[in-house]
Scaffold this motif. Structure first.
Motif, PDB file in Angstrom:
ATOM      1  N   ILE A 190      43.172  26.902  41.515  1.00  0.00           N
ATOM      2  CA  ILE A 190      43.628  28.222  41.945  1.00  0.00           C
ATOM      3  C   ILE A 190      42.496  28.962  42.653  1.00  0.00           C
ATOM      4  CG2 ILE A 190      44.379  30.493  41.123  1.00  0.00           C
ATOM      5  CD1 ILE A 190      45.896  29.017  38.880  1.00  0.00           C
ATOM      6  N   LYS A 191      41.304  28.884  42.088  1.00  0.00           N
ATOM      7  CA  LYS A 191      40.152  29.552  42.706  1.00  0.00           C
ATOM      8  C   LYS A 191      39.892  28.992  44.102  1.00  0.00           C
ATOM      9  CE  LYS A 191      35.940  28.337  41.920  1.00  0.00           C
ATOM     10  NZ  LYS A 191      34.626  28.030  41.296  1.00  0.00           N
ATOM     11  N   ARG A 192      39.964  27.674  44.239  1.00  0.00           N
ATOM     12  CA  ARG A 192      39.719  27.041  45.535  1.00  0.00           C
ATOM     13  C   ARG A 192      40.722  27.522  46.580  1.00  0.00           C
ATOM     14  NH1 ARG A 192      39.142  22.394  43.760  1.00  0.00           N
ATOM     15  NH2 ARG A 192      41.306  21.669  43.927  1.00  0.00           N
ATOM     16  N   GLU A 193      41.990  27.606  46.190  1.00  0.00           N
ATOM     17  CA  GLU A 193      43.016  28.075  47.125  1.00  0.00           C
ATOM     18  C   GLU A 193      42.783  29.533  47.522  1.00  0.00           C
ATOM     19  OE1 GLU A 193      45.402  26.300  48.655  1.00  0.00           O
ATOM     20  OE2 GLU A 193      44.372  24.606  47.726  1.00  0.00           O
ATOM     21  N   MET A 194      42.378  30.340  46.569  1.00  0.00           N
ATOM     22  CA  MET A 194      42.111  31.750  46.862  1.00  0.00           C
ATOM     23  C   MET A 194      40.915  31.903  47.793  1.00  0.00           C
ATOM     24  SD  MET A 194      42.869  33.689  43.237  1.00  0.00           S
ATOM     25  CE  MET A 194      44.557  33.841  42.615  1.00  0.00           C
ATOM     26  N   VAL A 195      39.916  31.047  47.614  1.00  0.00           N
ATOM     27  CA  VAL A 195      38.739  31.072  48.489  1.00  0.00           C
ATOM     28  C   VAL A 195      39.140  30.675  49.907  1.00  0.00           C
ATOM     29  CG1 VAL A 195      36.542  29.939  49.007  1.00  0.00           C
ATOM     30  CG2 VAL A 195      37.033  30.691  46.672  1.00  0.00           C
ATOM     31  N   ILE A 196      39.941  29.623  50.017  1.00  0.00           N
ATOM     32  CA  ILE A 196      40.391  29.164  51.333  1.00  0.00           C
ATOM     33  C   ILE A 196      41.176  30.267  52.046  1.00  0.00           C
ATOM     34  CG2 ILE A 196      41.930  27.557  52.534  1.00  0.00           C
ATOM     35  CD1 ILE A 196      41.174  25.462  50.398  1.00  0.00           C
ATOM     36  N   GLU A 197      42.051  30.924  51.300  1.00  0.00           N
ATOM     37  CA  GLU A 197      42.878  31.985  51.879  1.00  0.00           C
ATOM     38  C   GLU A 197      42.130  33.318  51.968  1.00  0.00           C
ATOM     39  OE1 GLU A 197      46.417  32.274  49.571  1.00  0.00           O
ATOM     40  OE2 GLU A 197      47.049  30.206  49.958  1.00  0.00           O
ATOM     41  N   ASN A 198      40.963  33.368  51.303  1.00  0.00           N
ATOM     42  CA  ASN A 198      40.182  34.612  51.221  1.00  0.00           C
ATOM     43  C   ASN A 198      41.042  35.758  50.691  1.00  0.00           C
ATOM     44  OD1 ASN A 198      37.837  36.153  51.456  1.00  0.00           O
ATOM     45  ND2 ASN A 198      38.353  36.843  53.521  1.00  0.00           N
ATOM     46  N   ASP A 199      41.816  35.455  49.666  1.00  0.00           N
ATOM     47  CA  ASP A 199      42.723  36.436  49.083  1.00  0.00           C
ATOM     48  C   ASP A 199      42.746  36.256  47.565  1.00  0.00           C
ATOM     49  OD1 ASP A 199      44.699  38.183  48.376  1.00  0.00           O
ATOM     50  OD2 ASP A 199      46.329  37.127  49.406  1.00  0.00           O
ATOM     51  N   PHE A 200      42.130  37.198  46.860  1.00  0.00           N
ATOM     52  CA  PHE A 200      42.083  37.154  45.400  1.00  0.00           C
ATOM     53  C   PHE A 200      43.039  38.172  44.777  1.00  0.00           C
ATOM     54  CE2 PHE A 200      38.313  34.910  46.525  1.00  0.00           C
ATOM     55  CZ  PHE A 200      38.002  34.080  45.449  1.00  0.00           C
ATOM     56  N   SER A 201      43.979  38.670  45.552  1.00  0.00           N
ATOM     57  CA  SER A 201      44.862  39.738  45.073  1.00  0.00           C
ATOM     58  C   SER A 201      45.834  39.258  43.998  1.00  0.00           C
ATOM     59  CB  SER A 201      45.647  40.337  46.248  1.00  0.00           C
ATOM     60  OG  SER A 201      46.493  39.359  46.850  1.00  0.00           O
ATOM     61  N   ARG A 202      46.052  37.934  43.918  1.00  0.00           N
ATOM     62  CA  ARG A 202      47.032  37.421  42.952  1.00  0.00           C
ATOM     63  C   ARG A 202      46.382  36.847  41.695  1.00  0.00           C
ATOM     64  NH1 ARG A 202      50.479  33.435  46.574  1.00  0.00           N
ATOM     65  NH2 ARG A 202      48.401  33.068  47.438  1.00  0.00           N
ATOM     66  N   ILE A 203      45.149  37.231  41.422  1.00  0.00           N
ATOM     67  CA  ILE A 203      44.471  36.696  40.239  1.00  0.00           C
ATOM     68  C   ILE A 203      45.264  37.003  38.974  1.00  0.00           C
ATOM     69  CG2 ILE A 203      42.461  36.991  38.725  1.00  0.00           C
ATOM     70  CD1 ILE A 203      40.714  37.226  41.125  1.00  0.00           C
ATOM     71  N   GLY A 204      45.609  38.278  38.778  1.00  0.00           N
ATOM     72  CA  GLY A 204      46.292  38.671  37.548  1.00  0.00           C
ATOM     73  C   GLY A 204      47.630  37.990  37.358  1.00  0.00           C
ATOM     74  N   SER A 205      48.480  38.007  38.375  1.00  0.00           N
ATOM     75  CA  SER A 205      49.816  37.412  38.255  1.00  0.00           C
ATOM     76  C   SER A 205      49.733  35.895  38.089  1.00  0.00           C
ATOM     77  CB  SER A 205      50.663  37.760  39.487  1.00  0.00           C
ATOM     78  OG  SER A 205      50.055  37.294  40.684  1.00  0.00           O
ATOM     79  N   SER A 206      48.780  35.262  38.772  1.00  0.00           N
ATOM     80  CA  SER A 206      48.614  33.807  38.650  1.00  0.00           C
ATOM     81  C   SER A 206      48.207  33.414  37.238  1.00  0.00           C
ATOM     82  CB  SER A 206      47.568  33.301  39.651  1.00  0.00           C
ATOM     83  OG  SER A 206      47.964  33.540  40.975  1.00  0.00           O
ATOM     84  N   MET A 207      47.293  34.193  36.648  1.00  0.00           N
ATOM     85  CA  MET A 207      46.848  33.897  35.286  1.00  0.00           C
ATOM     86  C   MET A 207      47.944  34.162  34.268  1.00  0.00           C
ATOM     87  SD  MET A 207      43.961  32.525  35.608  1.00  0.00           S
ATOM     88  CE  MET A 207      44.705  31.868  37.118  1.00  0.00           C
ATOM     89  N   ASP A 208      48.775  35.164  34.507  1.00  0.00           N
ATOM     90  CA  ASP A 208      49.903  35.427  33.607  1.00  0.00           C
ATOM     91  C   ASP A 208      50.841  34.220  33.566  1.00  0.00           C
ATOM     92  OD1 ASP A 208      49.064  37.931  32.865  1.00  0.00           O
ATOM     93  OD2 ASP A 208      50.254  38.989  34.368  1.00  0.00           O
ATOM     94  N   VAL A 209      51.149  33.693  34.736  1.00  0.00           N
ATOM     95  CA  VAL A 209      52.046  32.531  34.817  1.00  0.00           C
ATOM     96  C   VAL A 209      51.421  31.314  34.139  1.00  0.00           C
ATOM     97  CG1 VAL A 209      53.126  30.874  36.385  1.00  0.00           C
ATOM     98  CG2 VAL A 209      53.201  33.315  36.916  1.00  0.00           C
ATOM     99  N   LEU A 210      50.144  31.069  34.425  1.00  0.00           N
ATOM    100  CA  LEU A 210      49.457  29.911  33.860  1.00  0.00           C
ATOM    101  C   LEU A 210      49.413  29.974  32.337  1.00  0.00           C
ATOM    102  CD1 LEU A 210      47.760  27.334  34.081  1.00  0.00           C
ATOM    103  CD2 LEU A 210      45.745  28.785  34.443  1.00  0.00           C
ATOM    104  N   ILE A 211      49.007  31.110  31.799  1.00  0.00           N
ATOM    105  CA  ILE A 211      48.874  31.226  30.344  1.00  0.00           C
ATOM    106  C   ILE A 211      50.227  31.177  29.660  1.00  0.00           C
ATOM    107  CG2 ILE A 211      48.108  32.729  28.467  1.00  0.00           C
ATOM    108  CD1 ILE A 211      45.911  31.226  30.126  1.00  0.00           C
ATOM    109  N   THR A 212      51.252  31.756  30.276  1.00  0.00           N
ATOM    110  CA  THR A 212      52.606  31.676  29.699  1.00  0.00           C
ATOM    111  C   THR A 212      53.039  30.217  29.583  1.00  0.00           C
ATOM    112  OG1 THR A 212      53.265  33.838  30.583  1.00  0.00           O
ATOM    113  CG2 THR A 212      55.026  32.295  30.025  1.00  0.00           C
ATOM    114  N   MET A 213      52.785  29.430  30.620  1.00  0.00           N
ATOM    115  CA  MET A 213      53.146  28.021  30.600  1.00  0.00           C
ATOM    116  C   MET A 213      52.373  27.268  29.524  1.00  0.00           C
ATOM    117  SD  MET A 213      53.230  27.395  34.744  1.00  0.00           S
ATOM    118  CE  MET A 213      53.359  25.614  34.596  1.00  0.00           C
TER     119      MET A 213
END
Length: 205
Positions: free
Chosen positions: A175-198
């Motif tokens: 996830i970090k690598r994709e965010m770096v490539i896109e230069n967009d860290f705005s979805r950190i919180g929502s991405s972690m919510d989904v990951l931890i729920t799973m």
């Protein structure tokens, strides 16, 4: 005979590391010299050699300080939480945020390196990454074991727990690598919510 104060020595070392970090970020590792660092803290180059034998040793100390700071930040965030689910979310979220904050330091270090230097630096980065992974793996292991002991999570054998730790850490890095490539860290919180729920859905009793 000059008697040095341990407290004063620590202050000077911190000054050296802070100045070196700023210089490495601005000019890259290759262009910075011991003279540059000495000048930045208002001391002679000979004074630096009392604390560090070379620029490479200073760089290693700077990297160690950055790693320690990042791991401490993650650990403190985890310790503030009270359940396994909250601890895992705090771990993931703080790790990504800390990695984003440290990115500016590591992204400029290789400026001006030739092929041989770049190869050596990439090997060093792999060693750094492995050290961080080992420490993070220990943190996640403790969270899972505490969750099992507190009967929040189901019992699992060592092989399964290690597999879960590997998948979780590998997913965060992806996830970090994709965010770096896109230069967009705005979805950190929502991405972690989904990951931890799973993850938690598969681990709850």
């Amino acid at each position: 005979m000059i008697v040095r104060s341990p407290a004063k020595d620590e202050v000077i070392q911190q000054q050296i590391l802070l100045a070196a970090k700023q210089l490495f970020q601005k000019y890259g590792l290759r262009k910075v010299t011991m003279d540059d660092v000495a000048k930045a803290i208002g001391k002679g180059r000979s004074s630096l050699y009392y604390y560090y034998k070379s620029k490479e040793e200073i760089f290693e100390a700077v990297v160690d300080a950055e790693i320690l700071d990042m791991l401490m930040t993650i650990s403190q965030a985890v310790e503030r939480e009270t359940t396994a689910e909250k601890k895992l979310r705090a771990f993931c979220l703080t790790k990504l945020t800390a990695a984003q904050n440290k990115r500016s330091f590591f992204s400029t270090i290789d400026e001006g390196m030739d092929a041989a230097e770049l190869s050596d630096y990439n090997k060093a980065k792999q060693a750094i990454r492995q050290r961080i992974m080992d420490k993070e793996n220990d943190m996640v292991s403790r969270i899972l074991k505490e969750g099992i002991e507190n009967q929040e999570l189901r019992v699992m054998d060592q092989n399964e727990q290690q597999s879960i730790q590997f998948v979780l850490l590998a997913t965060i890095h992806g996830i970090k690598r994709e965010m770096v490539i896109e230069n967009d860290f705005s979805r950190i919180g929502s991405s972690m919510d989904v990951l931890i729920t799973m993850v938690i859905q598969g681990l709850k009793k």
